[in-house]
Design an enzyme around this catalytic site. Sequence first.
Site, mmCIF file in Angstrom:
data_model
loop_
_atom_site.group_PDB
_atom_site.id
_atom_site.type_symbol
_atom_site.label_atom_id
_atom_site.label_comp_id
_atom_site.label_asym_id
_atom_site.label_seq_id
_atom_site.Cartn_x
_atom_site.Cartn_y
_atom_site.Cartn_z
ATOM 1 N N LYS A 1 5.086 -6.265 8.356
ATOM 2 C CA LYS A 1 4.832 -5.012 7.635
ATOM 3 C C LYS A 1 6.062 -4.134 7.741
ATOM 4 C CE LYS A 1 0.839 -3.022 7.575
ATOM 5 N NZ LYS A 1 -0.409 -2.338 7.960
ATOM 6 N N VAL B 168 3.513 -5.632 3.155
ATOM 7 C CA VAL B 168 3.367 -6.740 4.093
ATOM 8 C C VAL B 168 3.902 -8.001 3.432
ATOM 9 C CG1 VAL B 168 1.781 -8.075 5.509
ATOM 10 C CG2 VAL B 168 1.349 -5.661 5.104
ATOM 11 N N GLY C 136 0.821 -1.198 0.000
ATOM 12 C CA GLY C 136 0.000 0.000 0.000
ATOM 13 C C GLY C 136 0.853 1.244 0.000
ATOM 14 N N ASP D 151 -10.657 1.327 9.773
ATOM 15 C CA ASP D 151 -10.854 0.663 8.477
ATOM 16 C C ASP D 151 -11.336 -0.768 8.689
ATOM 17 O OD1 ASP D 151 -10.936 0.464 5.741
ATOM 18 O OD2 ASP D 151 -8.824 -0.003 5.495
#
Length: 696
Positions: A59, A45, A40, A153
Site C-alpha cells: 500500500k 494497493v 482509494g 471497517d
Amino acid sequence: MTGRPRPPDGRPGRYGVHETWETDGSTVGGYRLVRSLGRGGFGEVFLGEAGDGSRAAVKVLHASWAGDAEMRRRFAAEVEQARRVSGFCIAAILDADPGAEQPWIATEFIDGPTLQRAVAQDGPRRGAELQRLAVNTATALAAIHAAGVVHRDLKPENIMLAADGPRVIDFGIARAVEATSVTASGIIGTVGYMAPEQLEGARLTSAVDVFSWGAVMVHAATGREAFPGPTRASRIARVLSGEPDLDGVPEELLGTVRTCLDRDPRRRPDARTLVDHLITGAPLVAVPEPTVVDPGEGPLPPTLAYTAAAPAPAPVPYTPPPPGEAPPYHFAGVRYTRPGDLAAAMQEQWAQAAAVFEDPDARAALGTWITDDLRDTTVDRALFRTRRTDADLAVATFVAQTRPDLPPRFRGHDVSPDTLRSFFAAAPSAAPAEAGGLARPGILRQLSLHHGEAARGLAAPAAELEAAGRAAAAFGEELAEQLDGWKDGRHAAADPALLLAFVLDPGRVRRPAAPPGTAAAQWIDALWKRVDASEGAARAGCAAVVHSALPLIDGLVRRWEEPERRGAQREQELRTLRGDLAFYDKTATRLVWLGGTALACLVLAFVVLPGMTEGSGSGWAGFVGLCLMVGLLSPLFVLFAHIQARVRVGNGERRRRLRQRLRGLEEDQAALVRELHTMRADLEKARALAAAPPRR
C-alpha cells in the site's frame, strides 16, 4: 521508491491532487510492483514481488497525504502499533517505510477469495466451517484490540479465506487517517457493517468491531446483510432504530450474534470475552466501556491498550432554587444570568459553544439551567435531551430561538444572500473553511429565522439546497448501487459547497471540460445526460454529483488505460515465454524420437540384419552400413539438440521458474481482462442509468 509517477493533471481530488504510479519497472522497497489491486482516497494497493519470487500487498499513500506532516506522524505510529498485532489471523506486516517520499507498507499477500466472493459464489457457510470462521475472526479482533488498534471497517470484503484459515486484512491506516483534520468530518466504514455510534459520529471504541463481527456472521451464515434495505438511507435508518434480520442464522450462533449487534455499545462483549464464549461456552457478558489508546499520542503501555471505565457516581437529587435566586451559568469564563445574553456570547464564540453541545454532560447542564433553573420556555427541549451529532446546527438553533433579533451569523461571519454568493463564488476549491458547514439546509433554515431582510432571504436558498441535496443523494445512490467502481458510495456524494454554489448561481452549471474522444469525456457525457434531463434544484444536485466525481472518473480512466497498456506488454512477454517453452517441449520430443531411432538402427545393424543376410551376398551390406551410420550419428544430433535447448531455455530449475512465471502472467492477464470488462460494463451501465428517468 523508484518508478515513474504520472504527472497530475492539475485537477484537485477530494483530498488534493493524487499521483498514480505506473507499475512498469516501479519498485517500492524491495518489491517490484506487478499490478494494482485497488485504489482509494488514501492510497493505492499493488501486488508486489520480491527478488525471491515471494509476493506482498504493497500500500502506497497518495502524494497529497505524504506532504502532511501530521499524517506521516500518525502513519508511522500506526505502523509501529500494527506490528504488535500477532500475525496468526491477520495479513501480517512484512515491511514498511513511513519516512519514504511516499510512505508505504507491505503486508502478507493472501492467496484466496474474500468472504464476500466466497459466499456469493459458493453460498453461505454452514456447520463447522461457520464455527471456524467465527472463532478465527473473533480471535483476530482480540489480537488487533490488544495492540490498541480498532479496525473500524470489518466486513466480508476484508476477510480473506486462505488455505490455512481466515485472515483479517486492511486494519492498517484507517485510524491514522481518520484522526487527521482532512477526514474529521467524515465517517470511515461500510454501511451495513457500521455500528450505530459510527453512523452518528460519536466517540468510538473497540465495541464497533464487535458489532461489525456480528453483521459479518449474519452475512456468512445467510448470504444477506443483517440490516437490509432498498436504499442506503433505509439501511442506515434500520441500523439506528430497527432490528437486525437474523432469519437463517444457526441456533447455536443466534444468541451470540444478537448480543454483538446490540445498539448500545456498553451491552456488547469485548473480543476476548467473545472468543472465550465461542471456544468454551463461557457466559457472554458485556464489559465496561473500553477506551482505545490514540496511536498518535505516544508508545503503548505494556498492558492491554484499553481499560475498563470507572462506574459513574450515583445521581444526586436536584432541588430547584427559590424563585428569583436561580444560579448563574458559566460560559467561556463569564457568568450569565439571562439566556439571551448567553446566546449572544455563544454566537460570537461559536467554537466554544459547539464544544458545549458536543459534550453530553455540558449539554445536559445547560439544559438544566435553561429548563429547570430559569423555567425558560422559548428553547426547544429536544435541543438538550436528544443526542446531538451536529454541534453547529445546535448552536444555530439555540441562538435563533433565544435571540432572533440578532443578525444571522455563522462561525464569526455575517450571513445573507449576498455573502453566501461571495462565500461560494469559487467553491469548492477556494471557499472558506466554514463553507462546508454552512452549506446545509438545516443551518440556513435556522439562520433564516432571525429578524430582518437578510435573514428572510435565506429561506429560499435553504429550500432549494434541500431539494438539490435530495436529487444529488438519489443520483449518487443509483451510481453506488449499480456501478462496481462506485460501490462504497463516498465517491458519488456531492460536495456541499459545490451544491450550494450551483443553487445560488444556476449559470455555473456547466459540463466539465475533457478532451473529446477520451475515456474521461465518455464518462462525463454519460453522466451529464441526467443533468440535461433535470431542471431547477434537481439539475444543480445532479451537476454537483458529476463535478464531485471528477477525481473518481480520473482514477477510473487511469485504471482503464493502465490495464490496456500492461495487457499489451504482458501479451508480448507471454508469446516469448510460450515460444521458448514450446521449443523446449518440441526438442524433448525430438530427443526421444532420435534416441529411439538410434537404438533401433543399432539393433538392426548388430542383431537382426546379420542373421537375416547370412549367405545372401553383399546386397544387404549397404543397408547394414546405413543402419550402423544412423545409429552412431543419432547421438550426435541428440547432443546438439540438447545443447541448443539448454542454451535457449536453461536447466531444469530455470525451466521450472519459467513455467511458474508463465502461470503467473496468465493469471495476471486474465485479471486484467476481467478488470477491463468490468470498467467497460460500468460505462455502459452509467449511460443507461443517466438516460433513465430519475427515481422519485
